[in-house]
Design a protein around this motif. Structure first.
Motif, PDB file in Angstrom:
ATOM      1  N   VAL A  47     -10.841 118.230  90.298  1.00 11.76           N
ATOM      2  CA  VAL A  47      -9.616 118.478  89.529  1.00 11.76           C
ATOM      3  C   VAL A  47      -9.385 117.352  88.525  1.00 11.76           C
ATOM      4  CG1 VAL A  47      -7.104 118.647  89.687  1.00 11.76           C
ATOM      5  CG2 VAL A  47      -8.539 119.858  91.336  1.00 11.76           C
ATOM      6  N   SER A  48      -9.606 116.119  88.971  1.00 13.86           N
ATOM      7  CA  SER A  48      -9.434 114.970  88.072  1.00 13.86           C
ATOM      8  C   SER A  48     -10.373 115.049  86.874  1.00 13.86           C
ATOM      9  CB  SER A  48      -9.675 113.668  88.846  1.00 13.86           C
ATOM     10  OG  SER A  48      -9.728 112.557  87.970  1.00 13.86           O
ATOM     11  N   TYR A  49     -11.628 115.368  87.124  1.00 12.17           N
ATOM     12  CA  TYR A  49     -12.592 115.483  86.026  1.00 12.17           C
ATOM     13  C   TYR A  49     -12.211 116.616  85.075  1.00 12.17           C
ATOM     14  CZ  TYR A  49     -16.085 112.028  87.389  1.00 12.17           C
ATOM     15  OH  TYR A  49     -16.741 110.845  87.645  1.00 12.17           O
ATOM     16  N   ALA A  50     -11.680 117.694  85.635  1.00 17.45           N
ATOM     17  CA  ALA A  50     -11.246 118.806  84.780  1.00 17.45           C
ATOM     18  C   ALA A  50     -10.081 118.376  83.896  1.00 17.45           C
ATOM     19  CB  ALA A  50     -10.847 119.996  85.644  1.00 17.45           C
ATOM     20  N   LEU A  51      -9.145 117.622  84.471  1.00 16.77           N
ATOM     21  CA  LEU A  51      -8.009 117.137  83.696  1.00 16.77           C
ATOM     22  C   LEU A  51      -8.473 116.188  82.595  1.00 16.77           C
ATOM     23  CD1 LEU A  51      -5.484 116.474  86.602  1.00 16.77           C
ATOM     24  CD2 LEU A  51      -5.218 118.171  84.786  1.00 16.77           C
ATOM     25  N   TYR A  52      -9.364 115.268  82.946  1.00 17.18           N
ATOM     26  CA  TYR A  52      -9.849 114.330  81.937  1.00 17.18           C
ATOM     27  C   TYR A  52     -10.601 115.070  80.829  1.00 17.18           C
ATOM     28  CZ  TYR A  52     -11.846 110.218  79.752  1.00 17.18           C
ATOM     29  OH  TYR A  52     -12.181 109.242  78.840  1.00 17.18           O
ATOM     30  N   SER A  53     -11.356 116.065  81.204  1.00 15.37           N
ATOM     31  CA  SER A  53     -12.123 116.813  80.198  1.00 15.37           C
ATOM     32  C   SER A  53     -11.220 117.495  79.186  1.00 15.37           C
ATOM     33  CB  SER A  53     -13.022 117.849  80.890  1.00 15.37           C
ATOM     34  OG  SER A  53     -13.983 117.214  81.708  1.00 15.37           O
ATOM     35  N   CYS A  54      -9.977 117.754  79.573  1.00 12.71           N
ATOM     36  CA  CYS A  54      -9.018 118.375  78.652  1.00 12.71           C
ATOM     37  C   CYS A  54      -8.484 117.388  77.613  1.00 12.71           C
ATOM     38  CB  CYS A  54      -7.849 118.970  79.422  1.00 12.71           C
ATOM     39  SG  CYS A  54      -8.287 120.427  80.403  1.00 12.71           S
ATOM     40  N   TYR A  55      -8.727 116.080  77.811  1.00 14.69           N
ATOM     41  CA  TYR A  55      -8.286 115.098  76.814  1.00 14.69           C
ATOM     42  C   TYR A  55      -8.851 115.432  75.433  1.00 14.69           C
ATOM     43  CZ  TYR A  55      -6.844 111.806  80.546  1.00 14.69           C
ATOM     44  OH  TYR A  55      -6.255 111.197  81.611  1.00 14.69           O
ATOM     45  N   ASP A  56     -10.138 115.782  75.413  1.00 20.87           N
ATOM     46  CA  ASP A  56     -10.770 116.061  74.122  1.00 20.87           C
ATOM     47  C   ASP A  56     -10.338 117.399  73.542  1.00 20.87           C
ATOM     48  OD1 ASP A  56     -12.020 113.649  74.490  1.00 20.87           O
ATOM     49  OD2 ASP A  56     -14.011 114.368  73.909  1.00 20.87           O
ATOM     50  N   LEU A  57      -9.763 118.275  74.388  1.00 20.49           N
ATOM     51  CA  LEU A  57      -9.175 119.499  73.832  1.00 20.49           C
ATOM     52  C   LEU A  57      -7.930 119.160  73.023  1.00 20.49           C
ATOM     53  CD1 LEU A  57      -9.465 122.169  76.677  1.00 20.49           C
ATOM     54  CD2 LEU A  57     -10.890 121.894  74.631  1.00 20.49           C
ATOM     55  N   SER A 117      -8.419 110.249  72.629  1.00 21.80           N
ATOM     56  CA  SER A 117      -8.675 110.406  74.061  1.00 21.80           C
ATOM     57  C   SER A 117      -8.420 109.114  74.823  1.00 21.80           C
ATOM     58  CB  SER A 117     -10.111 110.883  74.289  1.00 21.80           C
ATOM     59  OG  SER A 117     -10.283 112.204  73.835  1.00 21.80           O
ATOM     60  N   VAL A 118      -8.867 107.996  74.252  1.00 21.34           N
ATOM     61  CA  VAL A 118      -8.625 106.699  74.889  1.00 21.34           C
ATOM     62  C   VAL A 118      -7.126 106.430  74.984  1.00 21.34           C
ATOM     63  CG1 VAL A 118      -8.898 104.204  74.624  1.00 21.34           C
ATOM     64  CG2 VAL A 118     -10.843 105.720  74.216  1.00 21.34           C
ATOM     65  N   LEU A 119      -6.408 106.715  73.898  1.00 20.22           N
ATOM     66  CA  LEU A 119      -4.958 106.530  73.892  1.00 20.22           C
ATOM     67  C   LEU A 119      -4.295 107.423  74.931  1.00 20.22           C
ATOM     68  CD1 LEU A 119      -2.419 105.295  72.623  1.00 20.22           C
ATOM     69  CD2 LEU A 119      -2.471 107.132  70.929  1.00 20.22           C
ATOM     70  N   THR A 120      -4.747 108.664  75.034  1.00 20.66           N
ATOM     71  CA  THR A 120      -4.194 109.586  76.020  1.00 20.66           C
ATOM     72  C   THR A 120      -4.334 109.026  77.425  1.00 20.66           C
ATOM     73  OG1 THR A 120      -4.683 111.512  74.638  1.00 20.66           O
ATOM     74  CG2 THR A 120      -4.375 111.918  76.986  1.00 20.66           C
ATOM     75  N   ASN A 121      -5.510 108.499  77.719  1.00 16.70           N
ATOM     76  CA  ASN A 121      -5.759 107.948  79.048  1.00 16.70           C
ATOM     77  C   ASN A 121      -4.776 106.838  79.395  1.00 16.70           C
ATOM     78  OD1 ASN A 121      -7.513 107.693  81.476  1.00 16.70           O
ATOM     79  ND2 ASN A 121      -7.921 105.678  80.608  1.00 16.70           N
ATOM     80  N   TRP A 122      -4.536 105.927  78.460  1.00 18.60           N
ATOM     81  CA  TRP A 122      -3.694 104.765  78.760  1.00 18.60           C
ATOM     82  C   TRP A 122      -2.206 105.070  78.630  1.00 18.60           C
ATOM     83  CZ3 TRP A 122      -5.587 101.340  81.710  1.00 18.60           C
ATOM     84  CH2 TRP A 122      -6.958 101.110  81.706  1.00 18.60           C
ATOM     85  N   LEU A 123      -1.845 106.121  77.911  1.00 15.71           N
ATOM     86  CA  LEU A 123      -0.432 106.522  77.885  1.00 15.71           C
ATOM     87  C   LEU A 123       0.012 107.002  79.267  1.00 15.71           C
ATOM     88  CD1 LEU A 123      -0.145 108.417  74.482  1.00 15.71           C
ATOM     89  CD2 LEU A 123       0.925 106.241  75.085  1.00 15.71           C
ATOM     90  N   GLY A 124      -0.823 107.791  79.915  1.00 13.59           N
ATOM     91  CA  GLY A 124      -0.511 108.225  81.270  1.00 13.59           C
ATOM     92  C   GLY A 124      -0.443 107.053  82.220  1.00 13.59           C
ATOM     93  N   TYR A 125      -1.309 106.086  81.994  1.00  9.35           N
ATOM     94  CA  TYR A 125      -1.279 104.865  82.813  1.00  9.35           C
ATOM     95  C   TYR A 125       0.060 104.150  82.657  1.00  9.35           C
ATOM     96  CZ  TYR A 125      -2.393 100.179  84.457  1.00  9.35           C
ATOM     97  OH  TYR A 125      -2.370  98.983  85.133  1.00  9.35           O
ATOM     98  N   LEU A 126       0.511 103.970  81.414  1.00 13.60           N
ATOM     99  CA  LEU A 126       1.787 103.297  81.168  1.00 13.60           C
ATOM    100  C   LEU A 126       2.934 104.002  81.890  1.00 13.60           C
ATOM    101  CD1 LEU A 126       1.540 102.560  77.329  1.00 13.60           C
ATOM    102  CD2 LEU A 126       1.294 100.913  79.187  1.00 13.60           C
ATOM    103  N   ALA A 197       1.627 113.935  79.940  1.00 11.90           N
ATOM    104  CA  ALA A 197       1.566 114.799  81.116  1.00 11.90           C
ATOM    105  C   ALA A 197       0.145 114.923  81.653  1.00 11.90           C
ATOM    106  CB  ALA A 197       2.115 116.184  80.763  1.00 11.90           C
ATOM    107  N   LEU A 198      -0.803 115.155  80.763  1.00 16.75           N
ATOM    108  CA  LEU A 198      -2.186 115.367  81.180  1.00 16.75           C
ATOM    109  C   LEU A 198      -2.763 114.104  81.808  1.00 16.75           C
ATOM    110  CD1 LEU A 198      -4.354 117.581  81.127  1.00 16.75           C
ATOM    111  CD2 LEU A 198      -5.122 116.664  78.926  1.00 16.75           C
ATOM    112  N   ALA A 200      -1.123 111.416  83.066  1.00 13.09           N
ATOM    113  CA  ALA A 200      -0.442 111.032  84.307  1.00 13.09           C
ATOM    114  C   ALA A 200      -0.942 111.880  85.475  1.00 13.09           C
ATOM    115  CB  ALA A 200       1.070 111.179  84.146  1.00 13.09           C
ATOM    116  N   CYS A 201      -1.151 113.169  85.240  1.00 14.19           N
ATOM    117  CA  CYS A 201      -1.677 114.038  86.295  1.00 14.19           C
ATOM    118  C   CYS A 201      -3.081 113.611  86.710  1.00 14.19           C
ATOM    119  CB  CYS A 201      -1.695 115.494  85.822  1.00 14.19           C
ATOM    120  SG  CYS A 201      -0.056 116.259  85.728  1.00 14.19           S
ATOM    121  N   ASN A 202      -3.881 113.184  85.745  1.00 12.39           N
ATOM    122  CA  ASN A 202      -5.230 112.731  86.072  1.00 12.39           C
ATOM    123  C   ASN A 202      -5.196 111.465  86.923  1.00 12.39           C
ATOM    124  OD1 ASN A 202      -8.114 112.531  85.957  1.00 12.39           O
ATOM    125  ND2 ASN A 202      -7.874 110.959  84.394  1.00 12.39           N
ATOM    126  N   TRP A 203      -4.369 110.482  86.538  1.00  9.47           N
ATOM    127  CA  TRP A 203      -4.260 109.254  87.328  1.00  9.47           C
ATOM    128  C   TRP A 203      -3.758 109.574  88.735  1.00  9.47           C
ATOM    129  CZ3 TRP A 203      -6.405 104.745  86.323  1.00  9.47           C
ATOM    130  CH2 TRP A 203      -6.689 104.393  84.999  1.00  9.47           C
TER     131      TRP A 203
END
Length: 299
Positions: A47-57, A117-126, A197-198, A200-203
């Motif tokens: 599920v996590s990999y699926a969520l991360y893969s949606c970053y590039d969508l 995508s990198v920004l998306t990843n760290w926004l959820g982290y924040l 949202a995407l 944070a759900c992945n983290w």
């Protein structure tokens, strides 16, 4: 010099911890995992990999290219798996550059996809780290110098940065900025909300993998908090796969609650489920993507 000094410190700490470990007990702890626990962790990892893969969508919409969604998801999955195991330059950057360029995207579009995508990843982290730190529900070692109050202030700072980004996307009249010759365009606020949202759900999904492997013996908020700290430590040291860094952080913050063999066994299982198993799938998928890209070029 700071990353190198930190790396030396981590390597020294891990070496000392490894010498003191009873590896026979580690093996026994690993064998105690049942199939249901490992299967549950593997399912959540998927599920996590699926969520991360949606970053590039999301990045596809931001960059304005029209590659099919299936190929975008496949490329992101491959990049993420290699990124985790071999580092961001190989996985996050190298694989995206090669695969996207072979499908016709120019460097400007690839840069926008990668940056978004990198920004998306760290926004959820924040958002997630800030919320957990502010909540005050995290169990900390008694001798941890930052303390609960310091952790709350850190959480407030993280949430403030996240709110500032969302505010810019929603209310700024200026929609683009130039930094070192690169144009940085603000996305719309609905797209920014989707980033939060995407990611944070992945983290949370990653934390769930660890929570399952800890057999629910640890509060979920604490799992999230320790994961947040280990993620930053891995970025600072630039160690591929955060090898040793993840272990050092978990032992340092949870060694008061679990025995070292138990912690190491949990982290070995986590690396097998979340790092190595997806890597084998990604390697096979990469071969398929290369073949298809070559076939399309021939046509």
């Amino acid at each position: 010099m700071l990353p190198w000094l930190f790396l030396v410190l981590v390597v020294t700490l891990v070496a000392n911890q490894a010498r003191e470990l009873d590896w026979q007990e580690v093996r026994k702890a690993i064998r105690r995992y049942d199939a249901i626990t490992l299967a549950s962790a593997a399912g959540i990892a998927a599920v996590s990999y699926a969520l991360y893969s949606c970053y590039d969508l999301l990045s596809r919409r931001y960059a304005g290219h029209r590659l099919p969604a299936g190929r975008v998801l496949a490329i992101t999955f491959v990049s993420y798996a290699f990124n985790l195991n071999l580092g961001s330059l190989v996985g996050g950057v190298g694989f995206r550059l090669r695969l996207y360029s072979r499908l016709g995207l120019d460097q400007a579009q690839i840069s926008r996809v990668l940056g978004f995508s990198v920004l998306t990843n760290w926004l959820g982290y924040l958002l997630l780290a800030g919320t957990v730190f502010v909540s005050g529900t995290v169990e900390l070692p008694q001798d941890w110098k930052l303390g609960s109050t310091g952790l709350r202030w850190l959480g407030i700072a993280l949430l403030a940065v996240a709110a500032a980004y969302l505010g810019l996307c929603a209310f700024s009249r200026r929609r683009s900025y130039t930094w070192r010759g690169h144009e940085l365009a603000l996305p719309s606020w609905p797209l920014a909300l989707a980033q939060f949202a995407l990611s944070a759900c992945n983290w949370l999904a990653i934390a769930c993998v660890l929570y399952v492997l800890f057999r629910q013996q640890l509060a979920f908020g604490t799992v999230v908090a320790v994961l947040m700290v280990s993620a930053v430590a891995g970025v600072v040291t630039h160690v591929p796969a955060g090898l040793g860094v993840l272990e050092a952080v978990f032992i340092g913050l949870l060694g008061w609650k679990f025995s070292r063999p138990e912690l190491v066994a949990t982290l070995v299982a986590y690396r097998a489920v979340y790092y190595l198993a997806p890597l084998t799938v990604a390697a096979a998928l990469y071969a398929v993507l290369e073949w298809r890209a070559r076939h399309l070029r021939v046509q």
